[in-house]
Design an enzyme around this catalytic site. Structure first.
Site, PDB file in Angstrom:
ATOM      1  N   ARG A  64       0.831  -1.209   0.000  1.00 41.24           N
ATOM      2  CA  ARG A  64       0.000   0.000   0.000  1.00 41.24           C
ATOM      3  C   ARG A  64       0.864   1.258   0.000  1.00 41.24           C
ATOM      4  O   ARG A  64       0.521   2.270  -0.602  1.00 41.24           O
ATOM      5  CB  ARG A  64      -0.919   0.005   1.224  1.00 41.24           C
ATOM      6  CG  ARG A  64      -2.057  -1.003   1.171  1.00 41.24           C
ATOM      7  CD  ARG A  64      -2.891  -0.902   2.425  1.00 41.24           C
ATOM      8  NE  ARG A  64      -2.074  -1.110   3.623  1.00 41.24           N
ATOM      9  CZ  ARG A  64      -2.417  -0.733   4.853  1.00 41.24           C
ATOM     10  NH1 ARG A  64      -3.550  -0.081   5.050  1.00 41.24           N
ATOM     11  NH2 ARG A  64      -1.631  -0.975   5.882  1.00 41.24           N
TER      12      ARG A  64
ATOM     13  N   LYS B 196      -1.830 -18.447   6.744  1.00 39.99           N
ATOM     14  CA  LYS B 196      -2.919 -18.938   7.584  1.00 39.99           C
ATOM     15  C   LYS B 196      -3.418 -17.802   8.487  1.00 39.99           C
ATOM     16  O   LYS B 196      -2.632 -16.881   8.786  1.00 39.99           O
ATOM     17  CB  LYS B 196      -2.473 -20.147   8.406  1.00 39.99           C
ATOM     18  CG  LYS B 196      -1.306 -19.866   9.388  1.00 39.99           C
ATOM     19  CD  LYS B 196      -1.767 -19.247  10.683  1.00 39.99           C
ATOM     20  CE  LYS B 196      -0.678 -18.441  11.339  1.00 39.99           C
ATOM     21  NZ  LYS B 196      -1.196 -17.532  12.365  1.00 39.99           N
TER      22      LYS B 196
END
Length: 336
Positions: free
Chosen positions: A38, A98
């Site tokens: 970002r 995960k």
């Protein structure tokens, strides 16, 4: 193998060094070829530090890069589904950190995208690819009828502004360390070979400790299978139980205890007591993250295109059930 597998990284997360950059340096036919974040300045600093050749201006540009074969997604949990599906739709294979999604319905959507695009989608439970996981499974089968399974992962995370405590980003102890403990509990239960333990257990108690509304800093979970086998999960990112990283299985013939089943390359040991005979052992192997990346590249190069996310769906379903039993909303749903 003439062409290296070119992997692009979404974001500049700390886990990227352990999950991708370091293991890629140990595998000759893999290259971390590009990154996007970002904040382009942060991406450039990360690329300079880790010798990544290309920095893209945004995530979309990385996915559009025709020279990238696969994407590593270590973004916050709430972004796993969105950006993994976008990567799959762009024709990239995906290794997703995960937990793979915010809830089980998101995993089903990701599986559908992997199938329709004929691409590999793999959840990054690195410990499952270390030889210790297979050895634990072998030993569980020697314990007789399984009576109780106890797993725990606890460590202090005092920075309460960490994204792991952010509900909107899929935070909570059960989503972080709890993703591991749910997965490990299910692995050990399944390894027993007992039919009842192949099914999902019932959550009989889920007792959260909240940092703020709907965000668990710790969770104690009690479970039971239809055959009477019981289970216990202890998750904590901030509680009086400072450190725990272990698994214990008790059966009719004996017991097994494992210290550090999650990152065995650091240190681990197995203590076994079967029919009165006690033993202790360790299992040699490469770092679990290296084993994981080797498996990901093997699936790609072998031509596997049918990603089976049955295990990922089952794991997220158990996490969903734990949150429901605790009276908390599922991640990926409006904060209530």
């Amino acid at each position: 193998m003439s062409k290296k597998l070119a992997i692009g990284m979404l974001g500049a997360a700390r886990i990227g060094y352990f999950g991708l950059i370091k293991p890629a340096s140990e595998i000759p036919h893999v290259e971390v070829a590009a990154i996007a974040a970002r904040d382009p300045e942060r991406a450039q600093k990360y690329a300079d530090k880790h010798h990544i050749r290309r920095v893209h201006r945004n995530y979309e540009a990385l996915l559009d890069d025709p020279d990238i074969d696969a994407i590593y997604n270590p973004l916050p949990n709430a972004l796993h589904c969105e950006w993994s599906i976008k990567a799959l739709n762009a024709g990239k294979h995906v290794l997703c950190e995960k937990p793979i999604a915010s809830n089980a319905d998101e995993v089903r959507a990701m599986e559908a995208a992997a199938h329709s695009n004929e691409r590999v989608l793999m959840e990054a439970f690195h410990y499952r690819y270390h030889p210790l996981a297979a050895r634990m499974s072998e030993l569980v089968a020697t314990l007789g009828d399984i009576e109780h399974i106890d797993v725990g992962m606890c460590f202090p995370l005092p920075m309460t502004n960490d994204i792991r405590f952010n509900y909107a980003l899929g935070g909570g102890a059960t989503m972080d360390v709890g993703a591991y403990t749910a997965n490990l509990l299910r692995l050990l239960a399944s390894a027993s070979g007992e039919q009842a333990l192949q099914q999902a257990p019932t959550v009989t108690l889920a007792r959260p400790k909240l940092l703020r509304e709907n965000v668990d800093r710790a969770m104690r979970v009690e479970l039971r299978w239809d055959n009477g086998t019981t289970g216990l999960i202890e998750n904590s990112l901030l509680s009086r139980k400072l450190f725990r990283l272990s698994a214990k299985v008790r059966g009719s013939r004996g017991s097994m205890s494992v210290l550090n089943p999650i990152a065995p390359q650091i240190y681990h040991h197995i203590s076994l007591n079967v029919d009165g005979h006690k033993s202790r052992e360790r299992v040699t192997g490469k770092a679990s993250y290296t084993c994981q990346l080797e498996e990901f590249t093997r699936r790609i190069h072998s031509g596997e295109r049918k990603s089976d996310l049955t295990d990922a769906i089952a794991n997220m379903s158990l996490i969903d059930t734990i949150y429901q039993a605790a009276g908390l909303p599922l991640r990926g749903t409006p904060d209530q």
